[in-house]
Design a protein around this motif. Structure first.
Motif, PDB file in Angstrom:
ATOM      1  N   LYS A 250       0.874  -1.157   0.120  1.00  0.00           N
ATOM      2  CA  LYS A 250       0.002  -0.107  -0.211  1.00  0.00           C
ATOM      3  C   LYS A 250       0.823   1.372  -0.054  1.00  0.00           C
ATOM      4  N   LEU A 251       1.844   1.158  -0.830  1.00  0.00           N
ATOM      5  CA  LEU A 251       2.696   2.640  -1.107  1.00  0.00           C
ATOM      6  C   LEU A 251       1.887   3.815  -1.394  1.00  0.00           C
ATOM      7  N   PRO A 252       1.072   3.577  -2.390  1.00  0.00           N
ATOM      8  CA  PRO A 252       0.241   5.073  -2.737  1.00  0.00           C
ATOM      9  C   PRO A 252      -0.544   5.454  -1.664  1.00  0.00           C
ATOM     10  N   GLU A 253      -1.291   4.638  -0.996  1.00  0.00           N
ATOM     11  CA  GLU A 253      -2.167   5.014   0.299  1.00  0.00           C
ATOM     12  C   GLU A 253      -1.340   5.408   1.499  1.00  0.00           C
ATOM     13  N   ILE A 254      -0.026   4.865   1.706  1.00  0.00           N
ATOM     14  CA  ILE A 254       0.810   5.542   2.517  1.00  0.00           C
ATOM     15  C   ILE A 254       1.090   6.975   2.347  1.00  0.00           C
ATOM     16  N   VAL A 255       1.409   7.182   1.061  1.00  0.00           N
ATOM     17  CA  VAL A 255       1.805   8.481   0.644  1.00  0.00           C
ATOM     18  C   VAL A 255       0.714   9.562   0.892  1.00  0.00           C
ATOM     19  N   ALA A 256      -0.464   8.901   0.431  1.00  0.00           N
ATOM     20  CA  ALA A 256      -1.765   9.919   0.585  1.00  0.00           C
ATOM     21  C   ALA A 256      -1.972  10.385   1.942  1.00  0.00           C
ATOM     22  N   SER A 257      -2.067   9.231   3.002  1.00  0.00           N
ATOM     23  CA  SER A 257      -1.957   9.366   4.379  1.00  0.00           C
ATOM     24  C   SER A 257      -0.931  10.510   4.714  1.00  0.00           C
ATOM     25  N   ALA A 258       0.281  10.398   4.360  1.00  0.00           N
ATOM     26  CA  ALA A 258       1.442  11.110   4.963  1.00  0.00           C
ATOM     27  C   ALA A 258       1.013  12.635   4.739  1.00  0.00           C
ATOM     28  N   MET A 259       0.888  12.735   3.554  1.00  0.00           N
ATOM     29  CA  MET A 259       0.474  14.190   2.763  1.00  0.00           C
ATOM     30  C   MET A 259      -0.659  14.710   3.803  1.00  0.00           C
ATOM     31  N   GLN A 260      -1.756  13.853   3.747  1.00  0.00           N
ATOM     32  CA  GLN A 260      -2.872  14.387   4.634  1.00  0.00           C
ATOM     33  C   GLN A 260      -2.423  14.815   5.960  1.00  0.00           C
ATOM     34  N   ALA A 261      -1.467  13.876   6.778  1.00  0.00           N
ATOM     35  CA  ALA A 261      -0.941  14.276   8.105  1.00  0.00           C
ATOM     36  C   ALA A 261      -0.196  15.576   7.942  1.00  0.00           C
ATOM     37  N   ALA A 262       0.452  15.853   7.036  1.00  0.00           N
ATOM     38  CA  ALA A 262       1.203  17.139   6.962  1.00  0.00           C
ATOM     39  C   ALA A 262       0.174  18.153   6.995  1.00  0.00           C
ATOM     40  N   ILE A 263      -0.855  17.974   6.168  1.00  0.00           N
ATOM     41  CA  ILE A 263      -1.691  19.239   5.975  1.00  0.00           C
ATOM     42  C   ILE A 263      -2.577  19.600   7.465  1.00  0.00           C
ATOM     43  N   ALA A 264      -2.645  18.391   7.991  1.00  0.00           N
ATOM     44  CA  ALA A 264      -3.396  18.345   9.162  1.00  0.00           C
ATOM     45  C   ALA A 264      -2.357  19.091  10.391  1.00  0.00           C
ATOM     46  N   ARG A 265      -1.119  18.756  10.479  1.00  0.00           N
ATOM     47  CA  ARG A 265      -0.322  19.260  11.187  1.00  0.00           C
ATOM     48  C   ARG A 265      -0.239  20.962  10.863  1.00  0.00           C
ATOM     49  N   ALA A 266      -0.105  21.345   9.821  1.00  0.00           N
ATOM     50  CA  ALA A 266      -0.313  22.769   9.568  1.00  0.00           C
ATOM     51  C   ALA A 266      -1.413  23.336   9.984  1.00  0.00           C
ATOM     52  N   GLN A 267      -2.495  22.670   9.823  1.00  0.00           N
ATOM     53  CA  GLN A 267      -3.546  23.328  10.519  1.00  0.00           C
ATOM     54  C   GLN A 267      -3.581  23.450  12.003  1.00  0.00           C
ATOM     55  N   ASP A 268      -3.063  22.313  12.665  1.00  0.00           N
ATOM     56  CA  ASP A 268      -3.042  22.627  14.156  1.00  0.00           C
ATOM     57  C   ASP A 268      -2.111  23.589  14.374  1.00  0.00           C
ATOM     58  N   MET A 269      -0.830  23.741  13.851  1.00  0.00           N
ATOM     59  CA  MET A 269      -0.117  24.567  14.099  1.00  0.00           C
ATOM     60  C   MET A 269      -0.596  26.271  14.057  1.00  0.00           C
ATOM     61  N   GLU A 270      -1.393  26.398  12.910  1.00  0.00           N
ATOM     62  CA  GLU A 270      -2.234  27.621  12.866  1.00  0.00           C
ATOM     63  C   GLU A 270      -3.018  27.953  14.143  1.00  0.00           C
ATOM     64  N   LYS A 271      -3.335  26.895  14.964  1.00  0.00           N
ATOM     65  CA  LYS A 271      -4.255  27.378  15.976  1.00  0.00           C
ATOM     66  C   LYS A 271      -3.024  27.490  17.273  1.00  0.00           C
ATOM     67  N   GLN A 272      -2.104  26.598  16.999  1.00  0.00           N
ATOM     68  CA  GLN A 272      -1.025  26.701  18.309  1.00  0.00           C
ATOM     69  C   GLN A 272      -0.062  27.770  18.362  1.00  0.00           C
ATOM     70  N   PHE A 273       0.227  28.582  17.185  1.00  0.00           N
ATOM     71  CA  PHE A 273       1.227  29.471  17.005  1.00  0.00           C
ATOM     72  C   PHE A 273       0.972  30.901  16.473  1.00  0.00           C
TER      73      PHE A 273
END
Ligand code: NDP
Ligand code: A1CAB
Length: 273
Positions: A250-273
């Motif tokens: 499931k490499l393609p699914e892993i890549v998609a999940s990883a990219m979604q996690a990066a976006i989610a982290r950026a959104q969390d940071m927007e609330k944090q910083f």
């Protein structure tokens, strides 16, 4: 391109990569200052590229027409708070390269209607191969947009995004992405070493395959990446077997999940910083 006096607040990996790309690309080093608390990184940039090394953020920003905010997101509030009390930002162009700090937040930190462009660059800017996403609120002038675009085009390619969330998506696809490819290449090099190749030969093989593949993608804009993959994949051959394992695991699914996690982290940071 137009040349303005630029102050980099922060002299770390990303500021250093942009400074290097700018100077190597012909931007006058004399018009660039880099500012950081310790001398280590800023002095190294000064020595290598001829830019000015400074320790006083406010003095450095006050003298510049363009202020590039290049500290870690978690330090942004503290650094901007100190700058605001000593520097008049009206008439200056502020460029932020930070992940997860919004225009709204910068306006709260440095002043309303701040003349700001958010840039999401990546470290290949160091060798003129950067990819930067750019976002500006609608009131930023065409002249400042054009200056920012030309600045980042001098270290790679650029892509404007219409709404600010696009910057978080650019992080997933370009800002963070060199690290994905490095992880992939590291894993390949390690396997070649396990297979008995010396580290230097293992690295050469992987490095040349990766840069060759990227060059082929770049040189063939009319051919889809999928088609380029198929051209390597002989029926019943070795590539098909390797890709079967990657797809089964499931490499393609892993890549998609990883990219979604990066976006989610950026959104969390927007609330944090
Ligand atoms: N690294 C990357 O690939 C990318 C990073 N970014 C963004 O770039 C920004 C910087 O990241 P990166 O370069 O990796 O970080 P680094 O840790 O490499 O660099 C941070 C820099 O900030 C300096 N600094 C710390 N405190 C202050 C202060 N009070 N005043 C002025 N400078 C200070 C540090 O100083 P000193 O030299 O003394 O340690 C250092 O030079 C982040 O906001 C990140 O989101 C965006 C895209 C890609
Ligand atoms: O990891 C980070 O948060 C920064 C932004 C993109 C690359 N490095």
């Amino acid at each position: 391109m137009q040349h303005r006096n630029i102050a980099f607040i922060g002299a770390g990996n990303m500021a250093g990569a942009i400074v290097a790309g700018l100077v190597e690309g012909g931007y006058p080093a004399d018009l660039i200052s880099v500012c950081a608390p310790s001398a280590t990184h800023r002095d190294a940039l000064a020595e290598r590229y001829g830019v000015h090394s400074r320790s006083d953020n406010a003095a450095c920003a006050a003298e510049a027409g363009v202020v590039v905010l290049a500290v870690k997101p978690q330090l942004m509030a503290e650094v901007c708070g100190a700058l605001r009390s000593q520097v008049d930002f009206s008439g200056k162009l502020v460029l932020s390269i930070a992940a997860g700090v919004t225009v709204e937040r910068f306006c709260a930190l440095l002043g309303e209607q701040l003349n700001i462009v958010r840039i999401m660059p990546n470290t290949p800017s160091l060798v003129g191969k950067g990819m930067s996403g750019l976002y500006a609120p609608e009131y930023v002038t065409a002249e400042d947009r054009d200056f920012t675009a030309a600045l980042m085009e001098s270290v790679g390619k650029i892509c404007w995004v219409e709404d600010e969330h696009g910057i978080n998506q650019v992080i997933a696809a370009a800002g963070s992405a060199p690290a994905y490819f490095f992880l992939f290449m590291e894993a390949m090099q390690q396997e070649m070493e396990r297979q008995g190749f010396p580290a230097d030969k293992a690295r050469l093989l992987v490095q040349q395959a990766a840069s060759g593949a990227a060059a082929l993608v770049e040189a063939s804009p009319e051919v889809s990446i999928g088609t380029l993959r198929e051209r390597v994949t002989s029926k019943g051959g070795t590539t098909a077997e390797a890709l079967r394992v990657m797809n089964e695991q499931k490499l393609p699914e892993i890549v998609a999940s990883a990219m979604q996690a990066a976006i989610a982290r950026a959104q969390d940071m927007e609330k944090q910083f």
